[in-house]
Enzyme design. Structure first.
Site, short mmCIF file in Angstrom:
data_model
loop_
_atom_site.label_atom_id
_atom_site.label_comp_id
_atom_site.label_asym_id
_atom_site.label_seq_id
_atom_site.Cartn_x
_atom_site.Cartn_y
_atom_site.Cartn_z
N LEU A 79 -34.64 -108.80 -0.54
CA LEU A 79 -34.56 -108.63 0.91
C LEU A 79 -33.95 -109.84 1.61
CD1 LEU A 79 -37.99 -106.90 1.68
CD2 LEU A 79 -35.72 -105.84 1.62
N GLU A 113 -59.67 -119.58 -17.38
CA GLU A 113 -58.26 -119.98 -17.44
C GLU A 113 -57.36 -118.83 -17.01
OE1 GLU A 113 -54.85 -121.36 -20.69
OE2 GLU A 113 -56.97 -121.35 -21.27
N PRO A 125 -61.68 -116.81 -20.13
CA PRO A 125 -61.78 -116.00 -18.91
C PRO A 125 -61.44 -116.77 -17.64
CG PRO A 125 -63.60 -115.48 -20.36
CD PRO A 125 -62.90 -116.66 -20.97
N PHE A 156 -45.09 -128.19 -24.88
CA PHE A 156 -45.41 -127.39 -23.69
C PHE A 156 -46.73 -127.83 -23.05
CE2 PHE A 156 -43.11 -123.84 -26.15
CZ PHE A 156 -41.87 -124.25 -25.67
#
Length: 385
Positions: free
Chosen positions: A343, A248, A246, A159
């Site tokens: 919508l 990130e 913080p 990842f």
């Protein structure tokens, strides 16, 4: 609501970014989707425009800006256009704080000029196949060679955003044996050049969204890295990762508020044009009420993240408040984008419409950078629970 953090200089920067996206990014969206990332020349172009090195000191070829507001403007314009800047967020917003805080002067001179001009693209490799969010359980090892001149790195990562296109990857390794009584100890960050023998990119993972941003599996097999590539001190990697959390997590929150704002704009444009039963969809009370709800919720999130942004610039943003921002803003974006897609009716599910891409791209933000559940754990600890 009028935003108080923006100046005329910020708006000039916004215009430059917007014009660049319209000319050089939007026309290539489908092509880059297919490739899984922009071409290398694109990153060089970002470097030429000064977008990559906004916060890099001028002595290393950057813009010398201390404020994160410029990065935020890039997030907002990318969301507005429904495009991606590849690994921009990881490179410019996640990696730079590590280099500025922990790199030696020699390392800064070696890496930052290329970081700014796009000739050295970066990524960070934390997650492993068996660890997920449990970084203290990292198994990738880095052992000193007999003569003490190199680390020998072995392991696997997964990842990894930008892993397939990066030139330099900050790799979190275990430099001392695992200690069950101190699970967070013994971790270090080593900058691994991807051209090094033994390093290889495995699968480029096929994702639900973020198709212009490569995500890869990485393999390290007896990769020899000079000890001069150790970032900071050996064994302090976990504390370094915590120090940068913080910014990130606020980056993710800011990005998602931009996504929600873009979704509302797309929904207003679509429902104003689309006619059902002889009148625009926007004329129905349900449409008005749904968009009013979305606007109110998004504005609340915007005010909070803008304040967090001010705190970040003053170096006062706490881990807990960044967790609150990420939790709230990713959840708000998920709800708002879902309502705006509804919508659009059937067309909302068609990927040529920006709302569909926003829907797919936003889902992972409640997972990466720490899951919503991890954010709740951090917040509850801050409450003394």
């Amino acid at each position: 609501m009028k935003r108080t953090i923006l100046t005329e200089e910020h708006e000039q920067f916004r215009k430059m970014v917007r014009d660049f996206i319209e000319r050089e990014v939007a026309p290539h969206r489908e092509e880059w989707d297919e490739a899984g990332h922009p071409p290398r020349e694109f990153f060089k172009r970002l470097g030429e425009l000064g977008i990559l090195g906004i916060q890099v000191p001028e002595e290393f070829g950057g813009g010398g800006e201390s404020s994160f507001v410029y990065n935020t403007i890039v997030f907002e314009e990318v969301a507005r256009a429904g495009v991606s800047f590849g690994g921009y967020t990881v490179h410019a917003c996640l990696i730079l704080p590590y280099l500025m805080e922990y790199a030696t002067e020699e390392q800064k001179k070696r890496w930052l000029p290329g970081f700014s001009d796009g000739s050295i693209m970066t990524a960070i490799a934390m997650t492993e196949p068996g660890t997920g969010s449990d970084l203290a359980n990292i198994a990738t090892t880095a052992k000193l060679s007999e003569d003490g001149s190199h680390y020998i790195v072995n392991g696997a990562k997964t990842f990894i955003t930008g892993g397939a296109t990066a030139d330099l990857i900050l790799t979190v390794c275990r430099t001392s044996p695992f200690d069950p009584d101190n699970r967070r100890g013994g971790l270090s960050i080593i900058a691994v050049p991807t051209a090094t023998e033994g390093f290889s990119v495995g699968r480029k993972l096929k994702k639900l969204g973020l198709h212009q941003q490569d995500t890869a599996e990485l393999s390290y097999s007896d990769v020899k890295v000079p000890v001069e590539n150790l970032l900071g001190e050996e064994g302090k990697g976990f504390s370094y990762l915590t120090h940068n959390l913080p910014q990130e997590r606020l980056s993710i929150a800011l990005n998602q508020v931009g996504f929600a704002e873009a979704a509302i704009a797309h929904a207003i444009a679509y429902t104003s044009d689309r006619k059902v039963f002889g009148k625009p969809v926007a004329a129905f009370q349900n449409t008005k009420f749904v968009l009013a709800e979305c606007s109110a919720e998004t504005q609340m999130a915007r005010v909070y993240v803008d304040h967090c942004l001010e705190l970040l610039d003053r170096k006062e943003l706490t881990v807990a408040d960044a967790a609150r921002a990420k939790l709230v803003c990713t959840e708000v974006a998920g709800r708002v984008i879902d309502k705006c897609l509804q919508l659009h009716g059937g067309y909302g599910y068609i990927t040529e419409y920006p709302i569909a891409r926003l829907y797919a791209d936003t889902r992972v933000t409640r997972i990466y950078g720490g899951t919503s559940e991890v954010m709740k754990t951090i917040i509850s600890k801050d409450l003394g629970l």
